[in-house]
Design a protein around this motif. Structure first.
Motif, mmCIF file in Angstrom:
data_model
loop_
_atom_site.group_PDB
_atom_site.id
_atom_site.type_symbol
_atom_site.label_atom_id
_atom_site.label_comp_id
_atom_site.label_asym_id
_atom_site.label_seq_id
_atom_site.Cartn_x
_atom_site.Cartn_y
_atom_site.Cartn_z
ATOM 1 N N GLU A 44 16.470 -37.685 -10.486
ATOM 2 C CA GLU A 44 15.574 -36.714 -9.856
ATOM 3 C C GLU A 44 15.861 -35.296 -10.342
ATOM 4 O O GLU A 44 14.940 -34.494 -10.498
ATOM 5 C CB GLU A 44 15.699 -36.802 -8.336
ATOM 6 C CG GLU A 44 15.104 -38.080 -7.781
ATOM 7 C CD GLU A 44 15.079 -38.120 -6.270
ATOM 8 O OE1 GLU A 44 15.980 -37.533 -5.632
ATOM 9 O OE2 GLU A 44 14.170 -38.758 -5.729
ATOM 10 N N SER A 45 17.114 -34.997 -10.595
ATOM 11 C CA SER A 45 17.481 -33.682 -11.108
ATOM 12 C C SER A 45 16.865 -33.444 -12.490
ATOM 13 O O SER A 45 16.370 -32.352 -12.786
ATOM 14 C CB SER A 45 18.997 -33.553 -11.174
ATOM 15 O OG SER A 45 19.367 -32.337 -11.766
ATOM 16 N N GLN A 48 13.293 -32.777 -11.995
ATOM 17 C CA GLN A 48 13.110 -31.434 -11.444
ATOM 18 C C GLN A 48 13.232 -30.378 -12.532
ATOM 19 O O GLN A 48 12.488 -29.403 -12.560
ATOM 20 C CB GLN A 48 14.134 -31.164 -10.329
ATOM 21 C CG GLN A 48 13.948 -29.823 -9.644
ATOM 22 C CD GLN A 48 12.602 -29.704 -8.964
ATOM 23 O OE1 GLN A 48 12.217 -30.569 -8.201
ATOM 24 N NE2 GLN A 48 11.873 -28.632 -9.250
ATOM 25 N N ASN A 51 10.015 -30.280 -14.262
ATOM 26 C CA ASN A 51 8.998 -29.597 -13.459
ATOM 27 C C ASN A 51 9.186 -28.082 -13.495
ATOM 28 O O ASN A 51 8.205 -27.333 -13.545
ATOM 29 C CB ASN A 51 9.037 -30.101 -12.019
ATOM 30 C CG ASN A 51 8.529 -31.519 -11.898
ATOM 31 O OD1 ASN A 51 7.733 -31.968 -12.716
ATOM 32 N ND2 ASN A 51 8.999 -32.231 -10.902
ATOM 33 N N ASP A 52 10.423 -27.629 -13.460
ATOM 34 C CA ASP A 52 10.691 -26.190 -13.538
ATOM 35 C C ASP A 52 10.281 -25.623 -14.894
ATOM 36 O O ASP A 52 9.715 -24.533 -14.980
ATOM 37 C CB ASP A 52 12.172 -25.908 -13.282
ATOM 38 C CG ASP A 52 12.597 -26.258 -11.858
ATOM 39 O OD1 ASP A 52 11.712 -26.430 -10.992
ATOM 40 O OD2 ASP A 52 13.809 -26.377 -11.621
ATOM 41 N N THR A 83 5.889 -33.702 -7.976
ATOM 42 C CA THR A 83 6.888 -33.124 -7.064
ATOM 43 C C THR A 83 6.665 -33.552 -5.618
ATOM 44 O O THR A 83 7.525 -33.327 -4.774
ATOM 45 C CB THR A 83 6.887 -31.582 -7.142
ATOM 46 O OG1 THR A 83 5.572 -31.103 -6.847
ATOM 47 C CG2 THR A 83 7.319 -31.110 -8.515
ATOM 48 N N SER A 86 8.937 -38.472 -3.158
ATOM 49 C CA SER A 86 10.395 -38.518 -3.041
ATOM 50 C C SER A 86 10.800 -39.936 -2.650
ATOM 51 O O SER A 86 10.062 -40.643 -1.990
ATOM 52 C CB SER A 86 10.904 -37.504 -2.021
ATOM 53 O OG SER A 86 10.423 -37.835 -0.739
#
Length: 199
Positions: A44-45, A48, A51-52, A83, A86
């Motif tokens: 997930e990191s 992320q 996504n950033d 995003t 989850s």
């Protein structure tokens, strides 16, 4: 020695052995499950991070070229969907993974479309910031792949531990459930068809 005392000692030894087996099984299962949970957090990191980076890529592209707004809109919508999903890492199901994979695949497709579209803009391709972001995205995709592979590698010993005999008896008693592996989305085995439109 009395037969009753011998029987009591034998029962005591059996009880201690069963208790030791139960404690050992439980502690090992918890450690292996925690390792899987941690590696899922790393997956997930990595997502992320992507996504950033996409936010920065979109801003760079927006500022450097006035191109098809539809492509940019698709990337923004796909990022928003990606995003919004989850997963509870302690109880990963095949359905959760399939849904997660579906939205992440949609984002990957939108990114590919964006990168193909910007090929038509020489100024943008030469832009140092854009080239750096593109490089970061490629590196991030590799990190995502490595993180998914590591997650699968951490799931295997846990699943083996709770599925082998006689451990599966205790797994049922302690309510340890099999974890799902991360799998590629349907059609991922086919090479993508990339075409450049220079009209």
């Amino acid at each position: 020695m009395k037969k009753g005392l011998i029987a009591l000692i034998v029962l005591g030894v059996i009880a201690v052995a069963l208790y030791g087996w139960g404690v050992s099984f439980n502690n090992t299962a918890i450690e292996l499950k925690e390792a899987s949970t941690k590696t899922w957090a790393n997956v997930e990191s990595a997502y992320q991070r992507r996504n950033d980076l996409i936010g920065n890529l979109v801003k760079t592209v927006q500022g450097a070229a006035d191109f098809e707004r539809g492509t940019l809109k698709d990337v923004i919508e796909a990022r928003s969907k990606a995003t919004s999903i989850s997963i509870d890492p302690s109880n990963i199901s095949p359905e959760q993974l399939a849904e997660f994979n579906k939205v992440q695949g949609g984002l990957s497709g939108a990114l590919k479309s964006l990168l193909v579209t910007v090929e038509r803009y020489p100024d943008l391709k030469a832009n140092k910031n854009f080239l750096e972001l593109q490089s970061q995205l490629e590196g991030t995709e590799n990190r995502i792949n490595v993180a998914r592979d590591r997650f699968n590698a951490s799931v295997e010993p846990y699943n083996l531990h709770i599925k082998t005999f006689p451990n599966y008896i205790l797994a049922g008693l302690f309510n340890f459930k099999e974890l799902s592996y991360f799998q590629s989305e349907a059609g991922a085995e086919k090479a993508p068809d990339t075409s450049f439109d220079f009209k």
